[in-house]
Design a protein around this motif. Structure first.
Motif, PDB file in Angstrom:
ATOM      1  N   LEU A 215       0.811  -1.219   0.000  1.00 49.42           N
ATOM      2  CA  LEU A 215       0.000   0.000   0.000  1.00 49.42           C
ATOM      3  C   LEU A 215       0.843   1.267   0.000  1.00 49.42           C
ATOM      4  CD1 LEU A 215      -2.744   1.379   0.131  1.00 49.42           C
ATOM      5  CD2 LEU A 215      -2.748   1.013   2.605  1.00 49.42           C
ATOM      6  N   ARG A 216       1.807   1.350   0.915  1.00 47.18           N
ATOM      7  CA  ARG A 216       2.589   2.586   1.002  1.00 47.18           C
ATOM      8  C   ARG A 216       3.626   2.681  -0.113  1.00 47.18           C
ATOM      9  NH1 ARG A 216       5.468   3.976   6.591  1.00 47.18           N
ATOM     10  NH2 ARG A 216       3.264   4.124   7.180  1.00 47.18           N
ATOM     11  N   GLY A 217       4.490   1.676  -0.210  1.00 43.87           N
ATOM     12  CA  GLY A 217       5.544   1.725  -1.223  1.00 43.87           C
ATOM     13  C   GLY A 217       4.993   1.725  -2.629  1.00 43.87           C
ATOM     14  N   GLY A 218       3.955   0.918  -2.873  1.00 44.57           N
ATOM     15  CA  GLY A 218       3.367   0.844  -4.206  1.00 44.57           C
ATOM     16  C   GLY A 218       2.683   2.132  -4.612  1.00 44.57           C
ATOM     17  N   GLY A 235      -1.575   9.591 -21.136  1.00 48.87           N
ATOM     18  CA  GLY A 235      -2.397   8.684 -20.342  1.00 48.87           C
ATOM     19  C   GLY A 235      -3.872   8.966 -20.464  1.00 48.87           C
ATOM     20  N   ASP A 236      -4.652   7.898 -20.626  1.00 50.69           N
ATOM     21  CA  ASP A 236      -6.110   8.025 -20.771  1.00 50.69           C
ATOM     22  C   ASP A 236      -6.879   7.204 -19.744  1.00 50.69           C
ATOM     23  OD1 ASP A 236      -6.163   9.618 -23.392  1.00 50.69           O
ATOM     24  OD2 ASP A 236      -4.848   7.938 -23.866  1.00 50.69           O
ATOM     25  N   THR A 237      -6.273   6.138 -19.236  1.00 46.21           N
ATOM     26  CA  THR A 237      -6.805   5.411 -18.086  1.00 46.21           C
ATOM     27  C   THR A 237      -5.620   5.064 -17.195  1.00 46.21           C
ATOM     28  OG1 THR A 237      -6.600   3.136 -18.942  1.00 46.21           O
ATOM     29  CG2 THR A 237      -8.575   4.355 -19.556  1.00 46.21           C
ATOM     30  N   ILE A 238      -5.900   4.842 -15.903  1.00 50.31           N
ATOM     31  CA  ILE A 238      -4.825   4.496 -14.980  1.00 50.31           C
ATOM     32  C   ILE A 238      -5.271   3.389 -14.044  1.00 50.31           C
ATOM     33  CG2 ILE A 238      -3.886   6.846 -15.024  1.00 50.31           C
ATOM     34  CD1 ILE A 238      -4.990   7.219 -12.171  1.00 50.31           C
ATOM     35  N   ARG A 239      -4.294   2.593 -13.608  1.00 54.65           N
ATOM     36  CA  ARG A 239      -4.508   1.663 -12.505  1.00 54.65           C
ATOM     37  C   ARG A 239      -3.286   1.702 -11.606  1.00 54.65           C
ATOM     38  NH1 ARG A 239      -4.114  -4.916 -11.873  1.00 54.65           N
ATOM     39  NH2 ARG A 239      -4.553  -4.882  -9.636  1.00 54.65           N
ATOM     40  N   VAL A 240      -3.516   1.897 -10.325  1.00 52.20           N
ATOM     41  CA  VAL A 240      -2.450   1.816  -9.339  1.00 52.20           C
ATOM     42  C   VAL A 240      -2.430   0.375  -8.836  1.00 52.20           C
ATOM     43  CG1 VAL A 240      -1.580   2.672  -7.139  1.00 52.20           C
ATOM     44  CG2 VAL A 240      -2.770   4.228  -8.702  1.00 52.20           C
ATOM     45  N   SER A 241      -1.446  -0.397  -9.247  1.00 51.32           N
ATOM     46  CA  SER A 241      -1.386  -1.832  -8.933  1.00 51.32           C
ATOM     47  C   SER A 241      -0.738  -2.047  -7.576  1.00 51.32           C
ATOM     48  CB  SER A 241      -0.583  -2.574 -10.008  1.00 51.32           C
ATOM     49  OG  SER A 241      -1.212  -2.451 -11.264  1.00 51.32           O
TER      50      SER A 241
END
Length: 370
Positions: A215-218, A235-241
């Protein structure tokens, strides 16, 4: 010395596709995506997780379809989700056919990995028949062998070449309703690859730093990579993995967009880190406010500053402001102007009431303007 325009984000011009009812690319808002981590075959658990992500603001949700049991659950999942569902397909083209027929709005698939040209044609036919778009998803950790042999290691040139090879396969089948990603766990590799791909084509791009971590590092790693690309207009869509619940990915995604002024959802809290000058417990107050205001979707700003050093200046720039004062008398600002004082009693409750009232006022004004 020349200074770059400090609030100038000019988005890259890309073609627009539709992922279900969500436009992606062109001048559409940047979409926030996440992915379920339940067994897709467990439709109830998957739908529950999707609903939580949607409540947090997710525009699109991806689900993995590794087997027939997963695609068998897709009709119910797509029907109940409330947002377009992206079916994650890797090597088995039949799963793509089943997912398209089941109601998936998009297929995440690399056409070069599913076998013969006839299989690709079948998938394209199914996508066209069902109004599906696709995402070509190149990953630095799973590059094709011939590209690793050519370049010796994963590099931006290899990721871009892989993406364009897959794109050409779809173009040769008269299919252009797709977006592309070139993810890597290395921030430098991912960012350089996206820059190269942005120059090489006009397809919409889905951004992400893959396997970013916890959670924090990512979140930090993703904010650096995704944020730098968005600031450059890419960028047009994003995902924070993240190795965390999907809701946390959605929250992090919106925080990145809010910090760059690209999308606004919910309360943006400006707060100080606190110090010996604080006139109330800032950290605890902000923690409580974040929790109590999570239900607010209306975009508005709130400053929580522990003392008068920066408090008045920050309050001038926010819808509601709180600045710590002596003897427990704290100043409340509304629309940047001093309004009234409050004491420590019911401090959090009072701020919550003010925010809820302001959100209702903004919503009412927006409705009246329609």
């Amino acid at each position: 010395m020349s200074i770059r325009p400090w609030r100038d984000i000019s988005r890259r011009k890309s073609r627009q596709i539709m992922v279900g009812n969500v436009p992606v690319g062109g001048d559409a808002p940047i979409a926030v995506q996440t992915m379920t981590n339940t067994l897709t075959s467990d439709a109830k658990a998957t739908i529950e997780q999707i609903h939580k992500a949607v409540e947090a603001g997710a525009d699109l949700v991806r689900v993995s379809c590794p087997d027939e049991a997963s695609t068998a659950a897709m009709p119910e999942i797509c029907r109940e989700a409330g947002v377009p569902i992206i079916a994650d397909i890797h090597f088995h083209y039949k799963r793509a056919l089943e997912a398209a027929d089941a109601g998936a709005a998009c297929l995440r698939i690399n056409p070069g990995n599913i076998g013969s040209a006839e299989r690709v044609k079948e998938v394209v036919r199914a996508a066209k028949a069902n109004g599906c778009s696709m995402r070509i998803g190149v990953n630095g950790g799973s590059l094709e062998r011939h590209l690793l042999e050519k370049y010796g290691e994963p590099c931006p040139e290899a990721l871009v070449e892989s993406a364009l090879e897959h794109a050409r396969i779809l173009e040769d089948n008269d299919f252009r309703e797709f977006k592309i990603s070139v993810k890597a766990s290395d921030v430098f590799l991912a960012v350089a690859s996206y820059y190269g791909l942005a120059d090489a084509c006009d397809y919409p791009l889905h951004l992400g730093i893959t396997e970013a971590g916890g959670l924090r590092g990512g979140t930090v790693k993703s904010a650096i990579g995704i944020g730098s690309l968005l600031w450059a207009g890419i960028g047009d869509t994003i995902r924070v993995s993240l190795s965390a619940e999907p809701v946390e990915e959605v929250k992090a995604g919106f925080e990145i967009l809010k910090s760059l002024g690209l999308r606004h959802r919910g309360v943006r809290i400006v707060s100080c880190p606190s110090c010996a000058r604080q006139a109330f417990p800032v950290i605890k107050t902000v923690e409580l406010l974040e929790e109590r205001l999570a239900h607010i979707h209306t975009p508005l700003s709130l400053s929580i500053i522990g003392c008068v050093v920066n408090g008045p200046g920050e309050a001038r720039e926010t819808d509601i402001g709180l600045t710590g004062g002596g003897q427990g008398n704290h100043m409340v600002y509304l629309s940047g102007v001093t309004d009234h004082k409050i004491t420590d009693d019911r401090l959090v409750d009072h701020i919550v009431e003010l925010v809820e009232a302001k959100a209702a006022e903004i919503d009412a004004a927006a409705k009246a303007a329609e």
